[in-house]
Design a protein around this motif. Structure first.
Motif, PDB file in Angstrom:
ATOM      1  N   ILE A   1       0.814  -1.206   0.000  1.00  0.00           N
ATOM      2  CA  ILE A   1       0.000   0.000   0.000  1.00  0.00           C
ATOM      3  C   ILE A   1       0.853   1.263   0.000  1.00  0.00           C
ATOM      4  CG2 ILE A   1      -0.236   0.257   2.508  1.00  0.00           C
ATOM      5  CD1 ILE A   1      -3.043   0.621  -0.142  1.00  0.00           C
ATOM      6  N   HIS A   2       2.086   1.171   0.512  1.00  0.00           N
ATOM      7  CA  HIS A   2       3.002   2.318   0.487  1.00  0.00           C
ATOM      8  C   HIS A   2       3.313   2.705  -0.957  1.00  0.00           C
ATOM      9  CE1 HIS A   2       6.379   4.752   2.298  1.00  0.00           C
ATOM     10  NE2 HIS A   2       6.742   4.707   1.021  1.00  0.00           N
ATOM     11  N   PHE A   3       3.696   1.738  -1.753  1.00  0.00           N
ATOM     12  CA  PHE A   3       4.015   2.021  -3.153  1.00  0.00           C
ATOM     13  C   PHE A   3       2.766   2.417  -3.938  1.00  0.00           C
ATOM     14  CE2 PHE A   3       4.493   0.242  -7.542  1.00  0.00           C
ATOM     15  CZ  PHE A   3       5.260   1.289  -8.016  1.00  0.00           C
ATOM     16  N   TYR A   4       1.643   1.834  -3.584  1.00  0.00           N
ATOM     17  CA  TYR A   4       0.387   2.173  -4.257  1.00  0.00           C
ATOM     18  C   TYR A   4       0.148   3.679  -4.197  1.00  0.00           C
ATOM     19  CZ  TYR A   4      -4.690   2.550  -4.992  1.00  0.00           C
ATOM     20  OH  TYR A   4      -5.942   2.919  -5.428  1.00  0.00           O
ATOM     21  N   PHE A   5       0.340   4.279  -3.033  1.00  0.00           N
ATOM     22  CA  PHE A   5       0.099   5.716  -2.900  1.00  0.00           C
ATOM     23  C   PHE A   5       1.271   6.539  -3.408  1.00  0.00           C
ATOM     24  CE2 PHE A   5      -3.266   4.430   0.087  1.00  0.00           C
ATOM     25  CZ  PHE A   5      -4.297   5.223  -0.404  1.00  0.00           C
ATOM     26  N   ASP A   6       2.499   6.083  -3.181  1.00  0.00           N
ATOM     27  CA  ASP A   6       3.654   6.844  -3.669  1.00  0.00           C
ATOM     28  C   ASP A   6       3.684   6.921  -5.191  1.00  0.00           C
ATOM     29  OD1 ASP A   6       4.435   7.270  -1.091  1.00  0.00           O
ATOM     30  OD2 ASP A   6       6.485   6.563  -1.368  1.00  0.00           O
ATOM     31  N   SER A   7       3.095   5.949  -5.848  1.00  0.00           N
ATOM     32  CA  SER A   7       3.017   5.969  -7.317  1.00  0.00           C
ATOM     33  C   SER A   7       1.726   6.612  -7.794  1.00  0.00           C
ATOM     34  CB  SER A   7       3.116   4.544  -7.859  1.00  0.00           C
ATOM     35  OG  SER A   7       1.999   3.773  -7.440  1.00  0.00           O
ATOM     36  N   SER A   8       1.022   7.273  -6.858  1.00  0.00           N
ATOM     37  CA  SER A   8      -0.262   7.898  -7.167  1.00  0.00           C
ATOM     38  C   SER A   8      -1.230   6.866  -7.742  1.00  0.00           C
ATOM     39  CB  SER A   8      -0.100   9.071  -8.137  1.00  0.00           C
ATOM     40  OG  SER A   8      -1.230   9.915  -8.104  1.00  0.00           O
ATOM     41  N   CYS A   9      -1.410   5.788  -6.957  1.00  0.00           N
ATOM     42  CA  CYS A   9      -2.349   4.711  -7.299  1.00  0.00           C
ATOM     43  C   CYS A   9      -1.996   4.060  -8.636  1.00  0.00           C
ATOM     44  CB  CYS A   9      -3.789   5.223  -7.301  1.00  0.00           C
ATOM     45  SG  CYS A   9      -4.246   6.068  -5.775  1.00  0.00           S
ATOM     46  N   PHE A  10      -0.729   3.782  -8.814  1.00  0.00           N
ATOM     47  CA  PHE A  10      -0.202   3.163 -10.037  1.00  0.00           C
ATOM     48  C   PHE A  10      -0.390   4.030 -11.272  1.00  0.00           C
ATOM     49  CE2 PHE A  10       0.675  -0.681  -7.837  1.00  0.00           C
ATOM     50  CZ  PHE A  10       1.511  -1.411  -8.656  1.00  0.00           C
TER      51      PHE A  10
ATOM     52  N   ASN B   1     -10.921   5.335  -7.041  1.00  0.00           N
ATOM     53  CA  ASN B   1     -11.264   6.707  -7.428  1.00  0.00           C
ATOM     54  C   ASN B   1     -11.036   7.686  -6.278  1.00  0.00           C
ATOM     55  OD1 ASN B   1     -11.998   5.943 -10.020  1.00  0.00           O
ATOM     56  ND2 ASN B   1     -14.137   5.556  -9.439  1.00  0.00           N
ATOM     57  N   SER B   2     -11.439   7.310  -5.083  1.00  0.00           N
ATOM     58  CA  SER B   2     -11.279   8.216  -3.944  1.00  0.00           C
ATOM     59  C   SER B   2      -9.813   8.369  -3.555  1.00  0.00           C
ATOM     60  CB  SER B   2     -12.093   7.709  -2.746  1.00  0.00           C
ATOM     61  OG  SER B   2     -11.622   6.438  -2.319  1.00  0.00           O
ATOM     62  N   SER B   3      -9.056   7.283  -3.589  1.00  0.00           N
ATOM     63  CA  SER B   3      -7.647   7.354  -3.203  1.00  0.00           C
ATOM     64  C   SER B   3      -6.825   8.099  -4.264  1.00  0.00           C
ATOM     65  CB  SER B   3      -7.074   5.958  -2.964  1.00  0.00           C
ATOM     66  OG  SER B   3      -7.247   5.119  -4.093  1.00  0.00           O
ATOM     67  N   PHE B   4      -7.167   7.922  -5.534  1.00  0.00           N
ATOM     68  CA  PHE B   4      -6.468   8.648  -6.595  1.00  0.00           C
ATOM     69  C   PHE B   4      -6.718  10.147  -6.466  1.00  0.00           C
ATOM     70  CE2 PHE B   4      -6.465  10.593 -10.856  1.00  0.00           C
ATOM     71  CZ  PHE B   4      -5.156  10.342 -11.235  1.00  0.00           C
ATOM     72  N   ASP B   5      -7.954  10.524  -6.233  1.00  0.00           N
ATOM     73  CA  ASP B   5      -8.289  11.937  -6.059  1.00  0.00           C
ATOM     74  C   ASP B   5      -7.563  12.510  -4.844  1.00  0.00           C
ATOM     75  OD1 ASP B   5     -10.083  14.287  -6.733  1.00  0.00           O
ATOM     76  OD2 ASP B   5     -10.715  13.897  -4.664  1.00  0.00           O
ATOM     77  N   MET B   6      -7.510  11.742  -3.769  1.00  0.00           N
ATOM     78  CA  MET B   6      -6.856  12.188  -2.542  1.00  0.00           C
ATOM     79  C   MET B   6      -5.369  12.436  -2.763  1.00  0.00           C
ATOM     80  SD  MET B   6      -6.384  10.079   1.025  1.00  0.00           S
ATOM     81  CE  MET B   6      -5.307   8.866   0.253  1.00  0.00           C
TER      82      MET B   6
END
Length: 421
Positions: free
Chosen positions: A201-210, A287-292
């Motif tokens: 999940i760390h990389f998921y967000f650091d890469s802006s949700c892939f 969608n919500s995590s990408f926007d965030m």
């Protein structure tokens, strides 16, 4: 075209060290640059002078062709391994932890409270605002500026601020060591084509949700193709998240930014992970995590611009295009008060007095040494004359031959010894 970019990126990985998420970091600095050029061109020029000078004169791991690429330097230097351990913990705050089950004992890094992004930020600010070095562009200040622009981006990511503890993360000693900022929280991400990517999940967000991954890597130093791509991405994200819509409060501190990020992780991410570990492209969580995370990137950029403006305003008129990289001692403060001026005048008077006294002493010493040298020279001349009269030529010549013979013997011994090494 896309395939070509992929191939270029893959080939580049064998030549330069890139972090997993250079694009978000570069976007943060690019947004700050855009804001500075709009509101304070002189401060932008000052920061550009710092970064450009270092790129051409200092030691770097990846050359830069643009202002924005400097944001990735703090990750680039990780190639040095143990040699840069002192700054390894500057990328996150590891003490904002969540332990809802009250597990014990917890395995924590004993340095987490002292070596972290918050303390690093505060110390960097002290370095860049040190009055003794205002107007001097030192290599250390340049390094600290590069760290600053990086960790401002890092601290706006949800999982650079703490760890989540549960019974899953336990070592052989029975200690609970948390998820290390989401690095141990594994997820399955399904792309738009249905392909499954296993990551954390760390990389998921650091890469802006892939959104920024291996398939759209930027090869640095940026060539013209990637400069065009990056500019289009910058224009898109700034237009999609206007500054007015973000309600940025410039009174908030670095610690406040970290609290925001950690609250996002606690309230938006971990509750989701407790129920499932699958994320599908286009679903509600995606969608919500990408926007965030996109908003966090833009917010970090505007906050960085405001921070740079505060830090470098005192150097206006002092750092110019021809200012060299300095290795000098701290310069005097130009804003001395009258008391300091009086002290300086007193010191100058004392210095003049001492200088006058020193000059008189030096003159006396010179006369004494001159007389002694003259007497020594005369004695030397008389000794030569006496030597010539009392020593016969044959004896003198024999002594010289003996010395020459002894010297030759020693040379031969030395040569023989060297051959046996």
């Amino acid at each position: 075209m896309k395939l070509g970019l992929v191939l270029i990126s893959v080939l580049a990985l064998s030549q330069v060290c890139l972090c997993f998420h250079e694009v978000p970091h570069m976007l943060v600095l690019a947004i700050a640059k855009k804001e500075l050029m709009k509101n304070d061109m002189e401060v932008y020029n000052i920061t550009a002078k710092y970064l450009d000078t270092y790129s051409t004169q200092g030691v770097d791991t990846v050359s830069t062709t643009t202002y924005e690429e400097n944001a990735v330097w703090a990750d680039d230097i990780k190639v040095y391994g143990d040699a840069q351990k002192a700054m390894e913990m500057w990328h996150y705050i590891g003490n904002k932890d969540s332990n809802p089950q009250n597990l014990t004992p917890l395995k924590k890094d004993p340095m987490a409270d002292s070596e972290n992004a918050l303390n690093a930020y505060n110390n960097i600010v002290k370095v860049l605002t040190n009055e003794k070095f205002v107007g001097q562009m030192t290599e250390f200040k340049v390094n600290m500026l590069k760290m600053l622009v990086h960790i401002v981006g890092d601290i706006h990511m949800p999982h650079h601020t703490g760890s989540f503890y549960n019974a899953t993360y336990k070592n052989d000693k029975g200690e609970f060591w948390g998820d290390l900022g989401g690095n141990r929280q594994m997820i399955n991400f399904y792309t738009s084509t249905g392909e499954m990517k296993k990551t954390n999940i760390h990389f998921y967000f650091d890469s802006s949700c892939f959104f920024y991954t291996w398939t759209n890597r930027l090869v640095r130093p940026l060539n013209e193709t990637f400069k065009i791509y990056f500019q289009r991405e910058l224009d898109r994200i700034v237009a999609q998240y206007p500054k007015e819509s973000l309600n940025i409060d410039n009174t908030k501190t670095f610690s406040d930014w970290a609290d925001e990020s950690w609250n996002l992780a606690l309230n938006n991410v971990y509750p989701f992970l407790l129920s499932k570990n699958e994320i599908h492209y286009g679903d509600d969580f995606y969608n919500s995590s990408f926007d965030m995370i996109q908003k966090r990137i833009v917010t970090a950029g505007y906050r960085l611009a405001y921070t740079l403006q505060k830090l470098f305003t005192p150097e206006k008129g002092l750092i110019k295009a021809n200012t060299p990289l300095s290795y000098q001692q701290p310069i005097a403060n130009n804003n001395n008060n009258s008391i300091n001026n009086q002290k300086d005048n007193t010191n100058q008077t004392l210095a003049s007095t001492y200088e006058s006294s020193d000059n008189q002493s030096n003159k006396a010493m010179a006369i004494v040494f001159g007389v002694l040298f003259g007497l020594t020279f005369v004695a030397f001349i008389f000794s030569i004359i006496y030597f010539k009269k009392t020593v016969s030529p044959s004896t003198y010549q024999r002594t010289s031959n003996d010395l020459i013979e002894a010297k030759n013997i020693n040379v031969q011994k030395l040569a023989s010894t060297e051959n046996n090494l």
